[in-house]
Write an enzyme that holds these catalytic residues in place. Structure first.
Site, mmCIF file in Angstrom:
data_model
loop_
_atom_site.group_PDB
_atom_site.id
_atom_site.type_symbol
_atom_site.label_atom_id
_atom_site.label_comp_id
_atom_site.label_asym_id
_atom_site.label_seq_id
_atom_site.Cartn_x
_atom_site.Cartn_y
_atom_site.Cartn_z
ATOM 1 N N ASP A 144 0.932 -1.332 -0.018
ATOM 2 C CA ASP A 144 -0.070 -0.011 0.032
ATOM 3 C C ASP A 144 0.844 1.245 -0.263
ATOM 4 O O ASP A 144 1.617 1.303 0.796
ATOM 5 C CB ASP A 144 -0.955 0.017 1.278
ATOM 6 C CG ASP A 144 -2.017 0.815 1.117
ATOM 7 O OD1 ASP A 144 -2.195 1.645 0.165
ATOM 8 O OD2 ASP A 144 -2.981 0.860 1.860
ATOM 9 N N ASP A 145 0.653 2.042 -1.035
ATOM 10 C CA ASP A 145 1.439 3.437 -1.102
ATOM 11 C C ASP A 145 2.879 3.170 -1.297
ATOM 12 O O ASP A 145 3.633 4.062 -0.657
ATOM 13 C CB ASP A 145 1.069 4.249 0.071
ATOM 14 C CG ASP A 145 -0.366 4.726 0.139
ATOM 15 O OD1 ASP A 145 -0.988 4.734 -0.796
ATOM 16 O OD2 ASP A 145 -0.607 5.764 0.961
ATOM 17 N N CYS A 156 -5.988 4.107 -3.818
ATOM 18 C CA CYS A 156 -6.162 2.683 -3.287
ATOM 19 C C CYS A 156 -7.315 1.985 -3.974
ATOM 20 O O CYS A 156 -7.192 0.954 -4.771
ATOM 21 C CB CYS A 156 -6.350 2.619 -1.802
ATOM 22 S SG CYS A 156 -5.277 3.133 -0.850
ATOM 23 N N LYS A 182 -6.003 -5.554 3.501
ATOM 24 C CA LYS A 182 -6.952 -4.546 3.271
ATOM 25 C C LYS A 182 -7.895 -4.762 2.170
ATOM 26 O O LYS A 182 -7.532 -5.223 1.092
ATOM 27 C CB LYS A 182 -6.048 -3.255 2.923
ATOM 28 C CG LYS A 182 -6.849 -2.109 2.420
ATOM 29 C CD LYS A 182 -5.934 -0.806 2.553
ATOM 30 C CE LYS A 182 -6.325 0.047 1.403
ATOM 31 N NZ LYS A 182 -5.510 1.609 1.418
ATOM 32 N N HIS A 206 -11.048 -2.486 0.986
ATOM 33 C CA HIS A 206 -11.153 -1.257 0.528
ATOM 34 C C HIS A 206 -11.828 -0.873 -0.973
ATOM 35 O O HIS A 206 -11.792 -0.107 -1.824
ATOM 36 C CB HIS A 206 -9.868 -0.338 0.403
ATOM 37 C CG HIS A 206 -10.126 0.968 0.378
ATOM 38 N ND1 HIS A 206 -9.020 1.954 0.240
ATOM 39 C CD2 HIS A 206 -11.185 1.658 0.820
ATOM 40 C CE1 HIS A 206 -9.441 3.187 0.493
ATOM 41 N NE2 HIS A 206 -10.875 3.184 0.747
ATOM 42 N N HIS A 257 1.380 2.337 4.076
ATOM 43 C CA HIS A 257 0.298 3.385 4.165
ATOM 44 C C HIS A 257 0.523 4.198 5.516
ATOM 45 O O HIS A 257 0.919 3.519 6.489
ATOM 46 C CB HIS A 257 -0.993 2.837 3.861
ATOM 47 C CG HIS A 257 -1.888 3.925 3.506
ATOM 48 N ND1 HIS A 257 -2.313 4.845 4.650
ATOM 49 C CD2 HIS A 257 -2.690 4.086 2.414
ATOM 50 C CE1 HIS A 257 -3.317 5.579 4.069
ATOM 51 N NE2 HIS A 257 -3.669 5.319 2.975
ATOM 52 N N ASP A 301 0.059 -0.582 -5.033
ATOM 53 C CA ASP A 301 -1.455 -0.129 -5.331
ATOM 54 C C ASP A 301 -1.453 1.167 -5.935
ATOM 55 O O ASP A 301 -2.037 1.594 -6.787
ATOM 56 C CB ASP A 301 -2.453 -0.101 -4.341
ATOM 57 C CG ASP A 301 -2.052 0.745 -3.229
ATOM 58 O OD1 ASP A 301 -0.950 1.427 -3.008
ATOM 59 O OD2 ASP A 301 -3.217 1.379 -2.571
ATOM 60 N N ASN A 302 -0.296 2.085 -5.475
ATOM 61 C CA ASN A 302 -0.008 3.429 -6.273
ATOM 62 C C ASN A 302 1.333 3.775 -5.859
ATOM 63 O O ASN A 302 1.937 3.182 -5.024
ATOM 64 C CB ASN A 302 -1.191 4.397 -6.045
ATOM 65 C CG ASN A 302 -1.531 4.366 -4.449
ATOM 66 O OD1 ASN A 302 -2.605 3.965 -4.048
ATOM 67 N ND2 ASN A 302 -0.660 4.823 -3.597
ATOM 68 N N LYS A 337 1.528 9.848 -5.129
ATOM 69 C CA LYS A 337 0.168 9.335 -5.292
ATOM 70 C C LYS A 337 -1.222 10.294 -5.103
ATOM 71 O O LYS A 337 -0.935 11.586 -4.812
ATOM 72 C CB LYS A 337 0.237 8.862 -3.621
ATOM 73 C CG LYS A 337 -1.246 8.205 -3.103
ATOM 74 C CD LYS A 337 -1.388 7.925 -1.626
ATOM 75 C CE LYS A 337 -2.874 7.444 -1.449
ATOM 76 N NZ LYS A 337 -3.149 6.959 -0.070
#
Ligand SMILES: *[C@@H]1O[C@H](CO)[C@@H](O)[C@H](O)[C@H]1NC(C)=O
Ligand SMILES: *[C@@H]1O[C@H](CO)[C@@H](O)[C@H](O)[C@H]1NC(C)=O
Ligand SMILES: *[C@@H]1O[C@H](CO)[C@@H](O)[C@H](O)[C@H]1NC(C)=O
Ligand SMILES: *[C@@H]1O[C@H](CO)[C@@H](O)[C@H](O)[C@H]1NC(C)=O
Length: 516
Positions: free
Chosen positions: A55-56, A93, A147, A149, A237, A295-296, A313
């Site tokens: 994540d991130d 996300c 996660k 989301h 994240h 994810d990004n 991001k």
């Protein structure tokens, strides 16, 4: 075991073909061939699939991109596998997760605008089966840890009602790593579930927790069945939290955000190393395809970094979407190489379903492309030529229309077509931000008050988006605006409902969960 029999009838026409045959058949006669094939579900033909989503996690935050952060386990796996260096995800996300699991662009699922907030009655629609459902159809045991989301306001959107045999994790976009507590505005509650039941692991750092839960699944797995393990880590994240020991090796990093973030990356790297050991002990690592993806892009304000890419991001600059990714597994035909072919996060759906021996029946039209041969063999046959990065109809319009534009270029959109990338509207912050220890200063080319709303880059020649060529290449701009207009015609209405007070965890035993 499945037997299939195929019977082919053919009238022999060509002398040449006959000559190749070991026996003589009169020219012009009918022949029939009976071919019997069989396939075994399980061990030999269907690989286990481990999909790890960070994540991130920024482009400049993995060891093999020359980061100051150490990721020995990820580096080793990537070096043994295939590094995807022309790999794209979405800038945030929910969009990436929805596209990964559906194989469909946001314009086709109504999730064009932003993430799903905890209080928002919104979700990835149920009208097209998601990845675990397709894998389950062909015999996979399917598990998700981490996660979610992509929406939870109704029970039917929970992971175990969408193709996962089991789920352990949190449903919203972020929370405290130890208490698993999340506030959204004035609403606060715990967000952690074991299947559909509220869970309490207060005090356990999520990277350890999720890696342990994932390990338990592998240990218990019946290896006669193929396994699909989806592991979307909370790491890395915000909030910036990690046990002290992981930041020890980074004492030299002066910037506190960057230092803690680096520790969080190290914890994730350790978790990946631990999990691969469990696969090895189970004796299934050789038949496991592992995909690792962010994810990004990294969040600059929370320690992440994407340098030398532009932006971060949340933006449609490369720093928001040009992601870290690699694959690992003995079934790859080439290994230890870098893939420079264009790959998008929607491609995993058809790629993995086909690798698993599944089919795409019952799905709405996919935007992903089966890239197995592209990745595994470097084949150029089925390559992707374009990516619709997004069209966000709810973005605030910026600037003026481009003369005769078939597309409203005042709204936020981006499209890749071969080497070209067109960006319109307000794409988000476009600075080049080196990591804090590099004394270069932030370079911001765009004046945020300007009304500029069209940029064209040759990404292959200019991957860092330094040279906008929209003025000198107006015909390419027009061609791409045309394509954006065509995509826009296929878009479904964007859903971005109002926050719902009934979502408040105080009505649901102190937990975030379905409320309608
Ligand atoms: C979880 O357990 C801790 C410690 O036992 C307790 O303080 C906390 O209130 C519990 N949380 C929930 C949501 O039940
Ligand atoms: C990895 O395994 C070691 C040894 O069991 C353990 O101490 C460590 O906490 C694990 N790390 C993670 C991130 O789960
Ligand atoms: C996995 O494959 C490698 C190389 O192909 C081989 O050396 C090793 O023995 C295999 N391990 C298992 C557990 O099958
Ligand atoms: C799709 O194919 C699978 C078998 O692979 C089958 O079980 C399923 O019912 C089919 N679904 C539809 C909608 O046809």
């Amino acid at each position: 075991m499945i037997f299939r029999a195929y019977i082919f009838f053919a009238r022999l026409k060509s002398e040449d073909k006959i000559r190749e045959m070991p026996f003589k058949i009169p020219y012009g006669s009918f022949v029939s061939l009976l071919i019997i094939t069989y396939s075994v579900h399980g061990k030999s033909t269907q690989p286990h699939i481990l999909f790890i989503l960070a994540d991130d996690f920024g482009f400049n935050d993995i060891g093999y991109h020359n980061s100051e952060i150490n990721t020995p386990n990820l580096d080793k796996l990537a070096a043994e596998g295939i590094k995807l260096e022309n790999y794209y995800v979405q800038p945030i996300c929910t969009p990436t997760r929805s596209q990964l699991l559906s194989g469909r662009y946001q314009v086709h699922t109504g999730l064009q605008h932003g993430i799903i907030w905890p209080q928002q009655p919104n979700a990835l629609p149920l009208d097209s089966p998601i990845l675990p459902q397709k894998l389950k159809e062909v015999g996979y045991s399917t598990h998700a840890v981490g996660k979610w989301h992509i929406g939870f306001y109704k029970k039917e959107y929970l992971p175990t009602n969408r193709g996962f045999d089991s789920y352990f994790g949190y449903l919203t976009g972020s929370e405290d790593y130890y208490t698993h507590y999340r506030c959204d505005g004035k609403m606060c509650g715990t967000d952690l579930r074991d299947n559909t039941n509220p869970a309490n692991y207060s005090g356990v750092y999520s990277t350890h927790l999720f890696s342990q839960k994932a390990a338990d699944i592998v240990k218990k797995h019946n290896t006669d069945q193929p396994l699909f393990l989806y592991l979307p880590f909370q790491s890395v994240h915000a909030p910036l939290q990690v046990p002290e020991k992981y930041t020890q090796p980074y004492r030299h990093i002066k910037n506190k955000h960057r230092r803690v973030y680096a520790g969080m990356v190290s914890a994730m790297d350790e978790a990946v190393g631990n999990l691969t050991e469990v696969f090895k002990q189970k004796g299934i690592w050789n038949n496991t395809l592992m995909v690792f993806s962010t994810d990004n892009g990294g969040q600059i304000l929370e320690g992440g970094n994407n340098y030398p890419l532009r932006g971060w991001k949340g933006s449609l600059w490369e720093g928001g979407m040009h992601g870290v990714g690699f694959v690992h597994g003995q079934m790859l035909r080439r290994r230890g190489v870098v893939s420079n072919e264009l790959i998008h996060v929607t491609d995993w759906y058809p790629t993995l379903v086909s690798l698993a021996g599944g089919n795409l029946n019952g799905t709405k039209p996919l935007d992903g492309v089966d890239q197995w041969k592209t990745i595994s063999e470097g084949s150029v046959v089925n390559q992707r030529k374009s990516i619709l990065h997004n069209i966000d109809p709810l973005s605030k319009p910026k600037g003026q229309m481009w003369p005769n534009s078939p597309f409203d270029n005042r709204i936020r959109a981006a499209l890749r077509m071969g080497d070209w990338k067109l960006v319109t509207g307000n794409p988000g912050n476009g600075s080049w931000v080196p990591p804090p220890h590099v004394n270069l200063g932030v370079l911001d080319m765009e004046n945020s008050t300007s009304n500029k709303n069209i940029w064209l880059f040759n990404i292959t020649a200019d991957p860092y988006e330094h040279k906008d060529v929209s003025d000198t290449m107006p015909h390419v701009v027009m061609q791409m605006l045309d394509l954006l207009a065509q995509y826009n015609k296929t878009a479904v209405p964007c859903r971005y409902p109002k926050m719902d007070p009934k979502a408040d965890p105080k009505y649901h035993g102190g937990y975030w969960g379905p409320w309608l």
